[in-house]
Design an enzyme around this catalytic site. Structure first.
Site: not given
Length: 348
Positions: A159, A153, A296
């Site tokens: 993410c 990324q 995340h």
């Protein structure tokens, strides 16, 4: 024995000399010891500098030597080394995670969070189903050739988009189609409920895909740029993959049921607390992770419950040089890193 006056005078001189020498040595010797300690400390600092030089060379850091940024990054690097010592100091269980120098070691913890930990989780309902019976001891969707290679990324909080696209392209391949990498950039640019590189929610991205019936095009047609841009629209006749439905559930306390969902439906999107992952090198994470600060998004592609420590196999989006060739292993049970708090399955 008779000693002459001359000899006595000589002995007095010699004794005075010894006393003077001893006194001088007692004054000097602490300084000698201090110099040794200082030299040892300097050697350690020099070793750290050598390590930092090796780090900069390995990870292609171009900041100018002796610049303000250089010294700031070196300080973050030294702080990272202290964290590693702490994280590695706990009693080692079998196959325990190891922590050390990686591509994030010159970032402060705040910089790391601000750049990479940008996912948000909506409260998910508890999974209402039952535990699947007769599950295999281990299962990995990579063995079926339906999981795309690890992506990176870069310095973009995307993410949430990578996890959603990863699940969709895998489920599409499980259905019999050729595995094709779909466009993360399309989701990054066009998912209006999210904030591009500023972060987002996988659940909101899935909701947008379901409501709009947008077809995800191949990555080759809409390549990743690690920054948000203008949304490119495609006609309905254009080929692509559309989402029909999705579920989001909380599997805390029901990780065996989560295993069943993985086997039945394909790779799952999960939102975790990845603060300690800044320093992760490999092994099974069993500690150092909370389940209260999800930040995340990742893709759970398999599990292995055949060994002493059962673990999830999780694909990350920080490149293949991070962790276990881009993957992280989390102990099954105990909701380590919050792996079971918010889990999505997709349906095409």
């Amino acid at each position: 024995m008779n000693v002459s006056p001359t000899c006595l005078r000589q002995m007095r001189v010699d004794l005075s000399y010894v006393v003077v020498i001893a006194t001088v040595f007692s004054v000097i010797s602490p300084r000698c010891c201090l110099n040794v300690t200082r030299d040892d400390t300097q050697a350690k600092l020099n070793g750290s500098a050598v390590d930092f030089d090796s780090f900069r060379e390995k990870f292609h850091r171009s900041y100018e030597v002796n610049s303000g940024e250089f010294h700031r990054r070196q300080l973050h690097f030294q702080n990272a080394a202290k964290r590693h010592a702490h994280l590695n100091s706990f009693p080692a269980a079998p196959q325990s995670a190891k922590y050390g120098i990686n591509q994030f070691s010159d970032l402060s913890q705040k910089e790391f969070r601000d750049l990479y930990l940008r996912a948000s989780a909506d409260r998910a309902p508890l999974f209402p189903g039952l535990t699947t019976e007769g599950l295999p001891a281990k299962f990995d969707w990579r063995d079926k050739s339906v999981v795309a290679p690890v992506q990176n990324q870069e310095a973009c909080g995307s993410c949430w988009a990578f996890s959603v696209v990863g699940a969709i392209q895998s489920v599409h391949a499980i259905g019999g189609s050729q595995l094709v990498q779909l466009s993360v950039q399309q989701v990054l640019d066009c998912s209006s409920r999210n904030e591009g590189c500023g972060g987002g929610s996988p659940a909101q991205a899935l909701y947008w895909l379901k409501q709009t019936r947008v077809k995800l095009v191949p990555q080759s047609e809409y390549p990743y740029k690690a920054k948000r841009g203008m949304c490119h629209f495609f006609s309905q006749s254009h080929g692509g993959v559309a989402l029909k439905n999705y579920t989001v559930n909380d599997f805390s306390g029901q990780e065996e049921a989560m295993m069943g969902q993985l086997v039945k439906h394909g790779p799952l999107v999960a939102i975790v607390d990845a603060v300690s992952w800044q320093d992760y090198l490999g092994g099974i994470i069993q500690h150092h992770c909370s389940s209260q600060h999800s930040n995340h998004a990742v893709l759970v592609v398999g599990y292995n419950a055949a060994g002493d420590v059962p673990y999830w196999i999780v694909q990350n989006s920080w490149g293949s040089t991070w962790g276990n060739e881009g993957y992280v292993y989390l102990k099954i049970g105990g909701n380590v890193c919050g792996i079971a708090d918010s889990v999505a399955a997709v349906f095409l």
